[in-house]
Scaffold this motif. Structure first.
Motif, PDB file in Angstrom:
ATOM      1  N   GLY A  40     -20.262 -10.324 -86.677  1.00 48.12           N
ATOM      2  CA  GLY A  40     -21.630 -10.839 -86.110  1.00 48.12           C
ATOM      3  C   GLY A  40     -22.022 -12.039 -86.063  1.00 48.12           C
ATOM      4  O   GLY A  40     -21.790 -12.705 -87.227  1.00 48.12           O
ATOM      5  N   LEU A  41     -22.397 -12.597 -85.221  1.00 44.41           N
ATOM      6  CA  LEU A  41     -23.003 -14.003 -85.460  1.00 44.41           C
ATOM      7  C   LEU A  41     -24.521 -13.902 -85.030  1.00 44.41           C
ATOM      8  O   LEU A  41     -25.102 -13.479 -84.158  1.00 44.41           O
ATOM      9  CB  LEU A  41     -22.500 -15.031 -83.841  1.00 44.41           C
ATOM     10  N   VAL A  42     -25.275 -14.170 -86.164  1.00 40.65           N
ATOM     11  CA  VAL A  42     -26.834 -14.131 -86.003  1.00 40.65           C
ATOM     12  C   VAL A  42     -27.663 -15.143 -86.288  1.00 40.65           C
ATOM     13  O   VAL A  42     -27.169 -16.106 -87.066  1.00 40.65           O
ATOM     14  CB  VAL A  42     -27.022 -12.758 -87.155  1.00 40.65           C
ATOM     15  N   LEU A 196     -19.877 -10.471 -81.819  1.00 38.15           N
ATOM     16  CA  LEU A 196     -21.121 -10.280 -81.158  1.00 38.15           C
ATOM     17  C   LEU A 196     -22.231 -11.027 -81.602  1.00 38.15           C
ATOM     18  O   LEU A 196     -22.574 -10.990 -82.968  1.00 38.15           O
ATOM     19  CB  LEU A 196     -21.476  -8.527 -81.566  1.00 38.15           C
ATOM     20  N   SER A 197     -22.895 -11.576 -80.761  1.00 44.24           N
ATOM     21  CA  SER A 197     -24.148 -12.246 -81.036  1.00 44.24           C
ATOM     22  C   SER A 197     -25.318 -11.585 -80.818  1.00 44.24           C
ATOM     23  O   SER A 197     -25.485 -10.994 -79.666  1.00 44.24           O
ATOM     24  CB  SER A 197     -24.189 -13.806 -80.156  1.00 44.24           C
ATOM     25  N   SER A 198     -26.330 -11.711 -81.867  1.00 45.60           N
ATOM     26  CA  SER A 198     -27.401 -10.760 -81.786  1.00 45.60           C
ATOM     27  C   SER A 198     -28.322 -11.195 -82.809  1.00 45.60           C
ATOM     28  O   SER A 198     -28.081 -11.876 -83.724  1.00 45.60           O
ATOM     29  CB  SER A 198     -27.152  -9.320 -81.938  1.00 45.60           C
ATOM     30  N   HIS A 199     -29.690 -10.912 -82.590  1.00 47.13           N
ATOM     31  CA  HIS A 199     -30.760 -11.256 -83.575  1.00 47.13           C
ATOM     32  C   HIS A 199     -31.303  -9.965 -84.170  1.00 47.13           C
ATOM     33  O   HIS A 199     -32.266  -9.992 -84.822  1.00 47.13           O
ATOM     34  CB  HIS A 199     -31.777 -12.157 -82.913  1.00 47.13           C
ATOM     35  N   VAL A 200     -30.670  -8.848 -83.625  1.00 46.21           N
ATOM     36  CA  VAL A 200     -31.148  -7.534 -84.188  1.00 46.21           C
ATOM     37  C   VAL A 200     -30.209  -7.229 -85.420  1.00 46.21           C
ATOM     38  O   VAL A 200     -29.047  -6.643 -85.263  1.00 46.21           O
ATOM     39  CB  VAL A 200     -30.731  -6.488 -83.348  1.00 46.21           C
ATOM     40  N   MET A 201     -30.682  -7.334 -86.723  1.00 39.87           N
ATOM     41  CA  MET A 201     -29.903  -7.319 -87.706  1.00 39.87           C
ATOM     42  C   MET A 201     -29.638  -5.939 -87.943  1.00 39.87           C
ATOM     43  O   MET A 201     -28.338  -5.615 -88.374  1.00 39.87           O
ATOM     44  CB  MET A 201     -30.887  -7.737 -89.184  1.00 39.87           C
ATOM     45  N   ALA A 202     -30.349  -4.978 -87.710  1.00 38.23           N
ATOM     46  CA  ALA A 202     -29.880  -3.738 -87.737  1.00 38.23           C
ATOM     47  C   ALA A 202     -28.487  -3.031 -87.313  1.00 38.23           C
ATOM     48  O   ALA A 202     -27.681  -2.391 -87.606  1.00 38.23           O
ATOM     49  CB  ALA A 202     -31.046  -2.571 -87.515  1.00 38.23           C
ATOM     50  N   LEU A 203     -28.566  -3.617 -86.072  1.00 33.41           N
ATOM     51  CA  LEU A 203     -27.460  -3.417 -85.052  1.00 33.41           C
ATOM     52  C   LEU A 203     -26.289  -4.327 -85.625  1.00 33.41           C
ATOM     53  O   LEU A 203     -25.154  -3.611 -85.915  1.00 33.41           O
ATOM     54  CB  LEU A 203     -27.453  -4.172 -83.642  1.00 33.41           C
TER      55      LEU A 203
END
Length: 261
Positions: A40-42, A196-203
Motif C-alpha cells: 500500500g502506498l498511502v 495499491l495507492s490509496s488515501h483510504v486507510m481502512a482499505l
C-alpha cells in the motif's frame, strides 16, 4: 533508505525526484517493494503518490533517480520493464466505442498474445470480475465500478508480475469493491505483486501486508503494516500522527452549533 528483508524485489526505487516549478512533488525517495507482496502506498492528497506511480510506470519522466521492475530499468530498458507490469492509472481514458470484450481482445493482441489465448483469458477475466453479462456492452455505457473492473482486466490480461493501481476502489460500489479485492488477493496468492495507492486507510489495512506512508513528497515510514501501525490501534491513527494532521480547534466554527432561526 527504506528496505525490507526479502530474496527478491518487484520494484526498486532510488533517488526518485520530480519537481514542478519550485515545488518538489517527489523529493528523492528510495523505496523497495518485495516480490509477492500486497503493498500500500498511502498519503494525503498532494503527497506525491500519483506522481510516484506515474514515474514508476514510465508515464512521467523523472528529474532524477531510477526505477527497476524485476531488475529491468524503466528508462534504460523500458520494453522489458513495461512487459512486467500491468497498470490502472488514475483517470485513464478508455476505448469508449468498443465493447468490454472488444477492448480486451484489442489490448491482448496489442500485447502480442495469440488470438485464441487472448479470447480464453478475456472470457475468464470477464467471468471472474462479474462482467460476463456486460461483455457485449459499449464501455461508454459502463458504470464507474464496471469501468474499474474492465481496466483491471486489461491490466491483468498479459499476466504481469506486478500490478500498479492508482485508487482502484475510488467511487466503486461495495459489490464491485469486494470482487476487485478478491481477484487481487488471488493474484498475490499466486505470486504476483500489487502496489495499491490509496488515501483510504481502512482499505489498505484490510488488504495490504506492507505499506509506505508519503507526505510532502517524501517517505515518512515504510514496512510491514503492523510495524508502521506500531502502538496505534489502527493504521489511520498512525498515518495521522506521521503526516502531522492538525487538531481541530474547538472554538472554530462555533456558529455551526447555533440555530439559524
Amino acid at each position: 533508505m527504506i528496505s525490507y528483508v526479502t530474496s527478491e524485489l518487484a520494484i526498486e526505487i532510488r533517488g526518485l525526484t520530480k519537481r514542478f516549478g519550485s515545488t518538489y512533488a517527489v523529493a528523492g525517495i528510495d523505496l523497495d517493494v518485495p516480490a509477492g507482496s500486497f503493498f500500500g502506498l498511502v498519503g494525503p492528497n498532494g503527497a506525491g503518490k500519483t506522481t510516484t506511480l506515474s514515474m514508476a510506470t514510465g508515464l512521467l519522466v523523472p528529474d532524477a533517480g531510477t526505477v527497476r521492475i524485476g531488475g529491468a530499468d524503466m528508462w534504460a530498458d523500458p520494453v522489458a520493464a513495461k512487459r512486467r507490469i500491468g497498470v490502472l492509472p488514475e483517470g485513464l481514458r478508455l476505448f469508449e466505442r468498443l465493447t468490454g470484450a472488444e477492448m480486451l481482445s484489442y489490448t491482448g493482441r496489442l500485447r502480442g498474445l495469440p488470438g485464441a489465448e487472448v479470447d480464453t483469458r478475456a472470457t475468464e477475466l470477464l467471468k471472474v470480475l462479474d462482467l460476463a453479462g456486460a461483455a457485449g456492452k459499449l464501455v461508454a455505457d459502463y458504470s464507474t465500478g464496471m469501468r474499474k473492473k474492465i481496466t483491471l482486466a486489461a491490466a491483468m490480461l498479459h499476466s504481469p508480475r506486478v500490478l500498479l493501481l492508482d485508487e482502484p476502489m475510488e467511487a466503486v460500489d461495495p459489490v464491485s469493491a469486494r470482487v476487485i479485492s478478491d481477484v487481487l488477493r488471488r493474484y498475490t496468492a499466486g505470486g504476483g505483486t500489487v502496489v495499491l495507492s490509496s488515501h483510504v486507510m481502512a482499505l489498505v489495512e484490510q488488504l495490504c501486508d506492507t505499506v509506505a506512508v508519503m507526505a510532502g513528497g517524501r517517505i515518512a515510514a515504510a514496512g510491514a503494516v503492523a510495524d508502521v501501525r506500531g502502538e496505534h490501534a489502527h493504521l489511520e491513527d498512525a498515518f495521522l500522527h506521521l503526516v502531522g494532521a492538525p487538531a481541530a480547534d474547538e472554538g472554530e466554527l462555533a456558529w455551526l452549533r447555533s440555530s439559524s432561526d
